[in-house]
Design a protein around this motif. Sequence first.
Motif, PDB file in Angstrom:
ATOM      1  N   ASP A   8       0.891  -1.285  -0.052  1.00 16.16           N
ATOM      2  CA  ASP A   8       0.081  -0.256   0.102  1.00 16.16           C
ATOM      3  C   ASP A   8       0.876   1.363  -0.285  1.00 16.16           C
ATOM      4  OD1 ASP A   8      -2.793  -1.218   0.544  1.00 16.16           O
ATOM      5  OD2 ASP A   8      -1.720  -1.831   2.364  1.00 16.16           O
ATOM      6  N   ARG A   9       0.452   2.402  -0.705  1.00 14.11           N
ATOM      7  CA  ARG A   9       1.168   3.586  -0.663  1.00 14.11           C
ATOM      8  C   ARG A   9       0.426   4.266   0.626  1.00 14.11           C
ATOM      9  NH1 ARG A   9       3.188   7.214  -5.516  1.00 14.11           N
ATOM     10  NH2 ARG A   9       4.304   5.102  -5.772  1.00 14.11           N
ATOM     11  N   ASP A  10       1.411   4.983   1.381  1.00 17.71           N
ATOM     12  CA  ASP A  10       0.919   5.877   2.442  1.00 17.71           C
ATOM     13  C   ASP A  10       0.568   7.069   1.909  1.00 17.71           C
ATOM     14  OD1 ASP A  10       3.479   7.007   2.667  1.00 17.71           O
ATOM     15  OD2 ASP A  10       3.915   6.061   4.419  1.00 17.71           O
ATOM     16  N   VAL A  17       4.758  -2.542   3.129  1.00 21.62           N
ATOM     17  CA  VAL A  17       4.379  -3.931   2.693  1.00 21.62           C
ATOM     18  C   VAL A  17       4.482  -4.821   4.016  1.00 21.62           C
ATOM     19  CG1 VAL A  17       6.876  -4.320   2.166  1.00 21.62           C
ATOM     20  CG2 VAL A  17       5.027  -5.581   1.231  1.00 21.62           C
ATOM     21  N   GLU A  18       3.411  -5.564   4.107  1.00 21.40           N
ATOM     22  CA  GLU A  18       3.321  -6.325   5.321  1.00 21.40           C
ATOM     23  C   GLU A  18       2.843  -7.625   4.716  1.00 21.40           C
ATOM     24  OE1 GLU A  18       0.114  -6.316   8.941  1.00 21.40           O
ATOM     25  OE2 GLU A  18      -0.176  -5.171   7.255  1.00 21.40           O
ATOM     26  N   CYS A  19       3.279  -8.780   5.667  1.00 17.56           N
ATOM     27  CA  CYS A  19       3.150 -10.000   5.518  1.00 17.56           C
ATOM     28  C   CYS A  19       2.003 -10.392   6.436  1.00 17.56           C
ATOM     29  CB  CYS A  19       4.376 -10.750   5.703  1.00 17.56           C
ATOM     30  SG  CYS A  19       4.592 -12.569   5.493  1.00 17.56           S
ATOM     31  N   PRO A  20       1.128 -10.760   6.044  1.00 22.55           N
ATOM     32  CA  PRO A  20      -0.350 -10.979   7.043  1.00 22.55           C
ATOM     33  C   PRO A  20       0.092 -12.378   7.884  1.00 22.55           C
ATOM     34  CG  PRO A  20      -1.005 -10.236   4.834  1.00 22.55           C
ATOM     35  CD  PRO A  20       0.296 -10.304   4.911  1.00 22.55           C
ATOM     36  N   SER A  27       7.427  -3.585   6.638  1.00 27.75           N
ATOM     37  CA  SER A  27       8.610  -3.007   6.028  1.00 27.75           C
ATOM     38  C   SER A  27       8.077  -1.857   5.026  1.00 27.75           C
ATOM     39  CB  SER A  27       9.631  -3.694   5.167  1.00 27.75           C
ATOM     40  OG  SER A  27      10.801  -3.096   5.271  1.00 27.75           O
ATOM     41  N   GLN A  28       9.028  -0.981   4.603  1.00 25.86           N
ATOM     42  CA  GLN A  28       8.501   0.130   3.680  1.00 25.86           C
ATOM     43  C   GLN A  28       9.690   0.445   2.641  1.00 25.86           C
ATOM     44  OE1 GLN A  28       7.611   3.464   5.981  1.00 25.86           O
ATOM     45  NE2 GLN A  28       9.780   3.731   6.358  1.00 25.86           N
ATOM     46  N   GLY A  29       9.525   1.188   1.809  1.00 31.64           N
ATOM     47  CA  GLY A  29      10.380   1.629   0.720  1.00 31.64           C
ATOM     48  C   GLY A  29       9.888   2.759  -0.017  1.00 31.64           C
ATOM     49  N   LYS A  30      11.105   3.371  -0.764  1.00 30.96           N
ATOM     50  CA  LYS A  30      10.502   4.655  -1.561  1.00 30.96           C
ATOM     51  C   LYS A  30       9.840   4.222  -2.699  1.00 30.96           C
ATOM     52  CE  LYS A  30      14.727   7.124   0.314  1.00 30.96           C
ATOM     53  NZ  LYS A  30      15.961   7.523  -0.024  1.00 30.96           N
ATOM     54  N   ASN A  31       9.874   3.043  -3.294  1.00 25.19           N
ATOM     55  CA  ASN A  31       9.302   2.629  -4.342  1.00 25.19           C
ATOM     56  C   ASN A  31       8.991   0.843  -4.226  1.00 25.19           C
ATOM     57  OD1 ASN A  31      11.480   0.999  -5.550  1.00 25.19           O
ATOM     58  ND2 ASN A  31      12.472   2.780  -5.965  1.00 25.19           N
ATOM     59  N   GLU A  32       7.997   0.679  -4.959  1.00 29.48           N
ATOM     60  CA  GLU A  32       7.474  -0.770  -4.862  1.00 29.48           C
ATOM     61  C   GLU A  32       8.724  -1.800  -4.698  1.00 29.48           C
ATOM     62  OE1 GLU A  32       4.245  -2.203  -7.245  1.00 29.48           O
ATOM     63  OE2 GLU A  32       3.688  -0.261  -7.561  1.00 29.48           O
ATOM     64  N   GLU A  33       9.793  -1.704  -5.812  1.00 29.41           N
ATOM     65  CA  GLU A  33      10.744  -2.689  -5.838  1.00 29.41           C
ATOM     66  C   GLU A  33      11.684  -2.582  -4.446  1.00 29.41           C
ATOM     67  OE1 GLU A  33      14.995  -2.508  -8.111  1.00 29.41           O
ATOM     68  OE2 GLU A  33      13.327  -2.642  -9.306  1.00 29.41           O
TER      69      GLU A  33
END
Length: 68
Positions: A8-10, A17-20, A27-33
């Motif tokens: 998801d984009r905040d 990104v989450e592992c349910p 975790s997170q990142g500046k882009n999807e990759e």
Amino acid sequence: MKYTVTLDRDEDGMWVVECPTIPGCVSQGKNEEEALENIKEAIQLCLEVRAEKGLPVTVETREIEVTV
């Protein structure tokens, strides 16, 4: 192993990104990759910690679509 993650984009433009199936594995990142690379490391670390503490490696989750 393969794990399903959500991406998801905040409001600040970061990708979260989450592992349910692994509680607390986010975790997170500046882009999807970047976010997807970061969650791979987070999954490995979360699994190690859960194993060390004797916790179940994963929990059961299901995806269900709901119409509102």
